[in-house]
Design a protein around this motif. Structure first.
Motif, mmCIF file in Angstrom:
data_model
loop_
_atom_site.group_PDB
_atom_site.id
_atom_site.type_symbol
_atom_site.label_atom_id
_atom_site.label_comp_id
_atom_site.label_asym_id
_atom_site.label_seq_id
_atom_site.Cartn_x
_atom_site.Cartn_y
_atom_site.Cartn_z
ATOM 1 N N ALA A 86 8.661 17.420 -11.385
ATOM 2 C CA ALA A 86 7.747 16.848 -10.404
ATOM 3 C C ALA A 86 8.462 15.741 -9.638
ATOM 4 C CB ALA A 86 6.509 16.286 -11.093
ATOM 5 N N PHE A 87 8.227 15.675 -8.328
ATOM 6 C CA PHE A 87 8.787 14.567 -7.565
ATOM 7 C C PHE A 87 7.874 14.246 -6.389
ATOM 8 C CE2 PHE A 87 10.588 18.320 -5.541
ATOM 9 C CZ PHE A 87 10.637 18.010 -4.181
ATOM 10 N N VAL A 88 8.035 13.034 -5.891
ATOM 11 C CA VAL A 88 7.259 12.564 -4.747
ATOM 12 C C VAL A 88 8.226 12.117 -3.664
ATOM 13 C CG1 VAL A 88 5.527 10.925 -3.919
ATOM 14 C CG2 VAL A 88 5.387 11.796 -6.261
ATOM 15 N N LEU A 89 7.993 12.574 -2.453
ATOM 16 C CA LEU A 89 8.756 12.153 -1.289
ATOM 17 C C LEU A 89 8.154 10.857 -0.759
ATOM 18 C CD1 LEU A 89 8.597 15.660 0.338
ATOM 19 C CD2 LEU A 89 10.737 14.624 -0.446
ATOM 20 N N TYR A 90 8.992 9.870 -0.457
ATOM 21 C CA TYR A 90 8.500 8.598 0.068
ATOM 22 C C TYR A 90 9.195 8.261 1.380
ATOM 23 C CZ TYR A 90 6.323 7.633 -4.455
ATOM 24 O OH TYR A 90 5.539 7.697 -5.585
ATOM 25 N N SER A 91 8.451 7.655 2.290
ATOM 26 C CA SER A 91 9.031 7.126 3.522
ATOM 27 C C SER A 91 8.221 5.923 3.967
ATOM 28 C CB SER A 91 9.059 8.198 4.620
ATOM 29 O OG SER A 91 7.749 8.622 4.963
ATOM 30 N N GLY A 92 8.903 5.028 4.678
ATOM 31 C CA GLY A 92 8.243 3.805 5.116
ATOM 32 C C GLY A 92 9.064 2.591 4.741
ATOM 33 N N ASP A 93 8.386 1.504 4.410
ATOM 34 C CA ASP A 93 9.039 0.223 4.156
ATOM 35 C C ASP A 93 10.073 0.335 3.026
ATOM 36 O OD1 ASP A 93 9.445 -2.489 2.977
ATOM 37 O OD2 ASP A 93 8.043 -3.065 4.554
ATOM 38 N N PRO A 94 11.368 0.165 3.340
ATOM 39 C CA PRO A 94 12.400 0.317 2.303
ATOM 40 C C PRO A 94 12.329 -0.760 1.234
ATOM 41 C CG PRO A 94 13.378 -0.464 4.358
ATOM 42 C CD PRO A 94 11.961 -0.118 4.675
ATOM 43 N N GLY A 95 11.931 -1.975 1.623
ATOM 44 C CA GLY A 95 11.823 -3.044 0.637
ATOM 45 C C GLY A 95 10.752 -2.767 -0.389
ATOM 46 N N LEU A 96 9.626 -2.243 0.066
ATOM 47 C CA LEU A 96 8.546 -1.877 -0.851
ATOM 48 C C LEU A 96 9.032 -0.820 -1.832
ATOM 49 C CD1 LEU A 96 4.892 -0.932 0.251
ATOM 50 C CD2 LEU A 96 6.047 0.107 -1.677
ATOM 51 N N PHE A 97 9.715 0.192 -1.303
ATOM 52 C CA PHE A 97 10.186 1.269 -2.182
ATOM 53 C C PHE A 97 11.145 0.744 -3.235
ATOM 54 C CE2 PHE A 97 13.316 4.557 -3.259
ATOM 55 C CZ PHE A 97 12.471 5.474 -3.852
ATOM 56 N N GLN A 98 12.104 -0.072 -2.822
ATOM 57 C CA GLN A 98 13.087 -0.583 -3.780
ATOM 58 C C GLN A 98 12.429 -1.466 -4.842
ATOM 59 O OE1 GLN A 98 16.160 0.307 -4.250
ATOM 60 N NE2 GLN A 98 16.142 1.705 -2.502
ATOM 61 N N GLU A 99 11.480 -2.305 -4.429
ATOM 62 C CA GLU A 99 10.830 -3.199 -5.382
ATOM 63 C C GLU A 99 10.023 -2.450 -6.422
ATOM 64 O OE1 GLU A 99 7.620 -6.899 -5.482
ATOM 65 O OE2 GLU A 99 8.641 -6.382 -3.610
ATOM 66 N N HIS A 100 9.352 -1.385 -6.001
ATOM 67 C CA HIS A 100 8.433 -0.681 -6.907
ATOM 68 C C HIS A 100 8.955 0.680 -7.358
ATOM 69 C CE1 HIS A 100 5.369 -3.709 -6.324
ATOM 70 N NE2 HIS A 100 5.423 -3.552 -5.008
ATOM 71 N N ARG A 101 10.232 0.921 -7.125
ATOM 72 C CA ARG A 101 10.779 2.241 -7.425
ATOM 73 C C ARG A 101 10.571 2.651 -8.880
ATOM 74 N NH1 ARG A 101 16.731 4.286 -5.473
ATOM 75 N NH2 ARG A 101 16.509 6.465 -6.126
ATOM 76 N N ASP A 102 10.834 1.758 -9.820
ATOM 77 C CA ASP A 102 10.683 2.116 -11.229
ATOM 78 C C ASP A 102 9.239 2.460 -11.576
ATOM 79 O OD1 ASP A 102 13.356 1.810 -11.688
ATOM 80 O OD2 ASP A 102 13.193 -0.187 -12.584
ATOM 81 N N LEU B 89 0.839 -1.201 0.000
ATOM 82 C CA LEU B 89 0.000 0.000 0.000
ATOM 83 C C LEU B 89 0.872 1.248 0.000
ATOM 84 C CD1 LEU B 89 -2.753 1.390 0.231
ATOM 85 C CD2 LEU B 89 -2.601 1.095 2.723
ATOM 86 N N VAL B 90 0.709 2.053 -1.051
ATOM 87 C CA VAL B 90 1.415 3.325 -1.173
ATOM 88 C C VAL B 90 0.378 4.433 -1.020
ATOM 89 C CG1 VAL B 90 2.833 4.793 -2.648
ATOM 90 C CG2 VAL B 90 3.131 2.309 -2.711
ATOM 91 N N ASN B 91 0.508 5.213 0.034
ATOM 92 C CA ASN B 91 -0.487 6.232 0.335
ATOM 93 C C ASN B 91 0.008 7.611 -0.087
ATOM 94 O OD1 ASN B 91 -2.760 7.504 1.342
ATOM 95 N ND2 ASN B 91 -1.951 7.621 3.423
ATOM 96 N N LEU B 92 -0.566 8.146 -1.149
ATOM 97 C CA LEU B 92 -0.201 9.471 -1.637
ATOM 98 C C LEU B 92 -1.220 10.525 -1.214
ATOM 99 C CD1 LEU B 92 1.085 8.652 -5.246
ATOM 100 C CD2 LEU B 92 2.346 8.732 -3.083
ATOM 101 N N THR B 93 -2.016 10.192 -0.214
ATOM 102 C CA THR B 93 -3.015 11.110 0.315
ATOM 103 C C THR B 93 -2.350 12.077 1.288
ATOM 104 O OG1 THR B 93 -4.674 9.361 0.142
ATOM 105 C CG2 THR B 93 -5.199 11.235 1.570
ATOM 106 N N THR B 94 -2.646 13.359 1.161
ATOM 107 C CA THR B 94 -2.027 14.360 2.025
ATOM 108 C C THR B 94 -2.457 14.169 3.474
ATOM 109 O OG1 THR B 94 -1.961 15.954 0.212
ATOM 110 C CG2 THR B 94 -1.759 16.828 2.439
ATOM 111 N N GLY B 95 -1.487 14.159 4.374
ATOM 112 C CA GLY B 95 -1.782 14.021 5.797
ATOM 113 C C GLY B 95 -0.609 14.499 6.622
ATOM 114 N N THR B 96 -0.716 14.342 7.942
ATOM 115 C CA THR B 96 0.344 14.753 8.849
ATOM 116 C C THR B 96 1.288 13.583 9.108
ATOM 117 O OG1 THR B 96 -0.767 14.064 10.890
ATOM 118 C CG2 THR B 96 -1.345 16.256 9.992
ATOM 119 N N PRO B 97 2.457 13.846 9.695
ATOM 120 C CA PRO B 97 3.347 12.741 10.061
ATOM 121 C C PRO B 97 2.673 11.730 10.981
ATOM 122 C CG PRO B 97 4.545 14.813 10.131
ATOM 123 C CD PRO B 97 3.105 15.165 9.907
#
Length: 294
Positions: free
Chosen positions: A137-153, A95-103
């Motif tokens: 344009a760019f998107v900041l990501y944080s959270g599960d590093p494995g998820l990011f690396q797998e789906h980075r492209d 799950l990648v959440n691009l919904t605006t919210g707080t930390p």
């Protein structure tokens, strides 16, 4: 936007929850790059633009989640994410959440997703819809590093990616910090034009002076970061608080021009407080410490 794909390489299928202006821009970029896309929106008619371009509309959010392992949410707010996914089986989903919210929203949503068997990545979109798919344009990501690396492209198709850490709240924190800097600049620009509004001035010509001036001054952010990290607020300072806070020209000019000081006065007051505390040889770095409440 990432174009580094072999024309014959299979594209990762994904699900997109939310097809408002930003969601539609994201979905259009993924479709153009050949990614099979399942979409869902609370108002079904709003999926029409993407289905016309090849997306498959799901009848429910749960059905959309079931269609693909990679699920991207771009909804109204954090509460809407919880509502949309309430009946969905998230086991094994990314799950990648691009919904605006707080930390705090992001950290709580990460724990919520993990409890339901999903990996979680939070994102902050640093773009408006027309910028999606274009350089800049760019998107900041944080959270599960494995998820990011797998789906980075795949994530890099609509916009550049910046991974800022494993703490799920960091992307939202960076997002709001960047936006706060932007709105501070907007406030200054607003005040500047208010000063000139009643004068015999060509405003477009003034803008031609203002933009390069702001660009030149923006570099001070590097100095501020360096001083905060070193703890030395005085070395190399060329315009100290004694010079800046002791000068009431900014506020007096506003009064003379019939302009409210409400945008500028709080910052001037902070400088004066820091000066009164005996820090006249500093620049504005110390104001960061004044703003901290804990």
């Amino acid at each position: 936007m990432n174009d580094d794909f072999s024309s014959s390489a299979p594209r990762t299928p994904l699900t997109l929850l939310g097809t408002g202006a930003m969601g539609t821009a994201l979905g259009r970029a993924w479709l153009a790059a050949g990614h099979p896309l399942t979409v869902w929106n609370r108002t079904p008619e709003r999926t029409a633009e993407l289905t016309a371009e090849g997306a498959v509309a799901a009848g429910s959010a749960a059905e959309a989640v079931a269609a693909n392992r990679l699920v991207v949410a771009c909804l109204l707010d954090d509460a809407s994410v919880g509502t949309a996914l309430e009946g969905a089986d998230l086991t094994g989903r990314d799950l990648v959440n691009l919904t605006t919210g707080t930390p705090a929203d992001a950290r709580a949503r990460s724990a919520w997703a993990t409890e339901r068997g999903a990996r979680f990545l939070d994102g902050g979109i640093m773009a408006v819809p027309p910028m999606i798919g274009a350089p800049g344009a760019f998107v900041l990501y944080s959270g599960d590093p494995g998820l990011f690396q797998e789906h980075r492209d795949t994530l890099a198709v609509p916009a550049g990616t910046e991974y800022v850490g494993a703490d799920p709240g960091l992307a939202a924190l960076y997002d709001v910090a960047l936006l706060s800097g932007m709105y501070g600049m907007f406030a200054g620009v607003t005040h500047a034009f208010a000063l000139l509004r009643g004068a015999d001035v060509a405003l477009k010509e003034f803008a031609g002076l203002l933009v390069p001036w702001l660009n030149a001054m923006a570099g001070m952010a590097h100095d501020t970061a360096g001083r905060l990290e070193s703890g030395d607020y005085t070395t190399g300072v060329v315009s100290n608080l004694a010079m800046q806070a002791g000068n009431d020209t900014l506020l007096r000019t506003a009064v003379e021009q019939g302009v409210s000081t409400e945008l500028l006065a709080p910052f001037v007051e902070l400088m004066r407080r820091r000066l009164a505390d005996g820090h006249g040889d500093e620049d504005t770095t110390g104001l960061v410490d004044l703003l901290r409440t804990r």
